[in-house]
Design an enzyme around this catalytic site. Structure first.
Site, PDB file in Angstrom:
ATOM      1  N   GLU A 198     -23.991 -26.411 -55.041  1.00 42.32           N
ATOM      2  CA  GLU A 198     -25.075 -25.696 -54.643  1.00 42.32           C
ATOM      3  C   GLU A 198     -25.817 -24.992 -56.000  1.00 42.32           C
ATOM      4  OE1 GLU A 198     -24.412 -22.155 -52.265  1.00 42.32           O
ATOM      5  OE2 GLU A 198     -23.656 -23.385 -50.697  1.00 42.32           O
TER       6      GLU A 198
ATOM      7  N   ARG B  63     -15.954 -29.388 -49.002  1.00 44.84           N
ATOM      8  CA  ARG B  63     -15.850 -29.534 -47.759  1.00 44.84           C
ATOM      9  C   ARG B  63     -17.100 -29.690 -47.306  1.00 44.84           C
ATOM     10  NH1 ARG B  63     -17.660 -24.879 -46.156  1.00 44.84           N
ATOM     11  NH2 ARG B  63     -17.301 -22.887 -47.478  1.00 44.84           N
TER      12      ARG B  63
END
Length: 206
Positions: free
Chosen positions: A33, A51
């Site tokens: 991110e 994940r």
């Protein structure tokens, strides 16, 4: 694809993400991110989630793949060369996801437990995917993650995806407990969201 993000920056973000995960020999699904500053066209590293994210369905719809299947094949040593697979992929169209929650936006998004006497979603099709666990007559307990469903739509571009999402939400019925459905429908009428100019603080003043 994120709206109003220059292709040059999108490519740079992808390269940085690949370099970062390659540096630790990471082999699994994951998300890198970034925070993007549109004023100076720069992006900054935020975090890595090692994940699947709850938004992974958007990626699956745009690329026509099954990330969960890929994870299982990777674990079994059957996925093959991910670099070869990546080179076969190209995004098609635009996808958007909303999360339907059992919570009350008028009470600072307080969770709302209780009986769902009526659950009705529009029928899924090639442009609509609904991931959920609920049905009419189910009791939503107090000790839970309040997410009831993910509604994922796609279209040939962002505007058509937004239209498909509006149609899907307008044809979703959840009674009797409080949910964020009205909040989501109202969001889809907001010009800032429609233009894709949201900021990290956008919802604080909506």
């Amino acid at each position: 694809p994120a709206p109003n993000l220059p292709e040059e920056q999108r490519t740079a973000m992808q390269q940085v993400a690949e370099q970062l995960l390659a540096s630790v020999n990471y082999r699994n699904a994951g998300t890198v991110e970034f925070i993007y500053d549109s004023l100076d066209d720069k992006f900054y590293f935020l975090e890595v989630n090692t994940r699947l994210q709850v938004e992974h369905g958007v990626t699956e719809e745009v690329y026509g793949i099954d990330l969960v299947e890929w994870m299982l094949k990777q674990a079994a040593g059957e996925l093959g060369d991910i670099r070869y697979l990546r080179n076969q992929l190209s995004p098609k169209g635009h996808a958007i996801q909303v999360r339907v929650y059992a919570e009350d936006p008028a009470l600072n998004f307080q969770p709302c437990a209780g009986l769902l006497s009526k659950v009705s979603f529009p029928s899924p099709d090639e442009n609509l995917r609904i991931d959920h666990w609920i049905e009419s007559g189910i009791e939503v307990p107090a000790f839970f993650d309040p997410m009831l469903a993910k509604i994922i739509v796609k279209g040939h571009d962002r505007n058509s995806a937004l239209q498909n999402l509006t149609h899907a939400l307008d044809n979703t019925r959840l009674y009797v407990i409080e949910t964020n459905l009205v909040y989501l429908r109202t969001l889809l009428q907001d010009e800032q969201l429609l233009q894709g100019t949201m900021t990290t603080r956008y919802l604080n003043s909506f």
